[in-house]
Write a protein that holds these residues in place. Structure first.
Motif, PDB file in Angstrom:
ATOM      1  N   ALA A  95      46.427  50.362  51.850  1.00  0.00           N
ATOM      2  CA  ALA A  95      45.767  48.922  52.509  1.00  0.00           C
ATOM      3  C   ALA A  95      46.028  47.839  51.576  1.00  0.00           C
ATOM      4  N   ARG A  96      45.857  47.703  50.533  1.00  0.00           N
ATOM      5  CA  ARG A  96      46.130  46.619  49.658  1.00  0.00           C
ATOM      6  C   ARG A  96      47.453  46.309  49.328  1.00  0.00           C
ATOM      7  N   HIS A  97      48.538  47.139  49.245  1.00  0.00           N
ATOM      8  CA  HIS A  97      49.780  46.728  48.828  1.00  0.00           C
ATOM      9  C   HIS A  97      50.675  46.441  50.152  1.00  0.00           C
ATOM     10  N   ARG A  98      50.397  47.324  51.226  1.00  0.00           N
ATOM     11  CA  ARG A  98      51.256  47.478  52.507  1.00  0.00           C
ATOM     12  C   ARG A  98      52.488  47.523  52.166  1.00  0.00           C
ATOM     13  N   PRO A  99      52.793  48.563  51.614  1.00  0.00           N
ATOM     14  CA  PRO A  99      54.239  48.987  51.041  1.00  0.00           C
ATOM     15  C   PRO A  99      55.059  49.210  52.292  1.00  0.00           C
ATOM     16  N   ASP A 100      56.482  49.053  52.194  1.00  0.00           N
ATOM     17  CA  ASP A 100      57.448  49.368  53.104  1.00  0.00           C
ATOM     18  C   ASP A 100      57.430  51.135  53.382  1.00  0.00           C
ATOM     19  N   LEU A 101      57.320  51.697  52.162  1.00  0.00           N
ATOM     20  CA  LEU A 101      57.471  53.028  52.415  1.00  0.00           C
ATOM     21  C   LEU A 101      56.571  53.796  51.211  1.00  0.00           C
ATOM     22  N   MET A 102      55.930  55.027  51.580  1.00  0.00           N
ATOM     23  CA  MET A 102      55.447  55.433  50.540  1.00  0.00           C
ATOM     24  C   MET A 102      55.855  56.893  50.322  1.00  0.00           C
ATOM     25  N   VAL A 103      55.992  57.311  48.886  1.00  0.00           N
ATOM     26  CA  VAL A 103      56.709  58.530  48.616  1.00  0.00           C
ATOM     27  C   VAL A 103      55.280  59.283  48.150  1.00  0.00           C
ATOM     28  N   VAL A 104      55.019  60.443  48.656  1.00  0.00           N
ATOM     29  CA  VAL A 104      53.633  60.975  48.738  1.00  0.00           C
ATOM     30  C   VAL A 104      53.751  62.444  48.018  1.00  0.00           C
ATOM     31  N   ASP A 105      52.964  62.874  46.899  1.00  0.00           N
ATOM     32  CA  ASP A 105      52.792  64.124  46.486  1.00  0.00           C
ATOM     33  C   ASP A 105      51.953  64.974  47.289  1.00  0.00           C
ATOM     34  N   ALA A 106      52.688  65.992  48.103  1.00  0.00           N
ATOM     35  CA  ALA A 106      51.666  66.753  49.334  1.00  0.00           C
ATOM     36  C   ALA A 106      50.300  67.180  48.605  1.00  0.00           C
ATOM     37  N   GLN A 107      50.216  67.821  47.286  1.00  0.00           N
ATOM     38  CA  GLN A 107      49.317  68.287  46.847  1.00  0.00           C
ATOM     39  C   GLN A 107      48.620  67.577  45.689  1.00  0.00           C
ATOM     40  N   LEU A 108      47.572  66.983  45.679  1.00  0.00           N
ATOM     41  CA  LEU A 108      47.107  66.220  44.763  1.00  0.00           C
ATOM     42  C   LEU A 108      45.973  67.113  44.119  1.00  0.00           C
ATOM     43  N   ALA A 109      45.813  66.718  42.871  1.00  0.00           N
ATOM     44  CA  ALA A 109      44.787  67.427  41.989  1.00  0.00           C
ATOM     45  C   ALA A 109      43.101  67.013  42.840  1.00  0.00           C
ATOM     46  N   ASN A 110      43.115  65.847  43.000  1.00  0.00           N
ATOM     47  CA  ASN A 110      41.858  65.389  43.801  1.00  0.00           C
ATOM     48  C   ASN A 110      42.229  64.728  45.110  1.00  0.00           C
ATOM     49  N   GLY A 111      42.135  66.083  46.137  1.00  0.00           N
ATOM     50  CA  GLY A 111      42.616  65.511  47.468  1.00  0.00           C
ATOM     51  C   GLY A 111      43.935  66.013  47.984  1.00  0.00           C
TER      52      GLY A 111
END
Length: 152
Positions: free
Chosen positions: A47-63
């Protein structure tokens, strides 16, 4: 006329992997506009950065990175793909997954596939719809390497 570099938000809970991946992305000419390590932080950073793309680790330690993307997609379309080290990740249908470990060539291919996919395909990756419904990213994003998987 200035040409802005595409802005990428990186979600990775392993600090070393996050740093290495950020360096790779910067070296490839992208602007890493932010990083996050938790589900809540990734939603706020998007929401803050409004990126063009996100690279997301599927399994996070917190969430969960998958849950974070679902939350983000409720309010805005967001180009994204997942990275995971899990041997058999539990992922929603119709998404692009880059399996760790991966090299620069696989990362470049995943970025290219994600940026070339129609925006409506990226908006449909919430995982809430059954496989086969909505746009099919497999038609828009044909993987070229075995580390890049499109979950159907």
């Amino acid at each position: 006329m200035t040409c802005e570099r595409p802005r990428i938000l990186l979600v990775e809970d392993d600090a070393v992997i996050g740093l290495l991946l950020a360096e790779m992305l910067i070296g490839l000419g992208y602007d890493v506009c932010g990083t996050a390590a938790t589900e809540a932080d990734s939603v706020a950073a998007a929401a803050r950065h409004r990126p063009d793309l996100m690279v997301v680790d599927a399994q996070l330690a917190n969430g969960s990175g998958v849950s974070a993307i679902r939350t983000i997609l409720r309010t805005t379309a967001m180009r994204h793909f997942f990275i995971t080290g899990a041997a058999s990740p539990s992922m929603p249908a119709n998404i692009l997954v880059l399996r760790k470990p991966f090299g620069e060539n696989e990362l470049v291919r995943a970025l290219k596939l994600t940026f070339e996919a129609p925006q409506e395909v990226m908006a449909s990756h919430q995982g809430d719809s059954p496989a086969g419904s909505g746009p099919n990213p497999a038609e828009a994003m044909a993987p070229a390497r075995r580390n890049i998987v499109i979950r159907k």
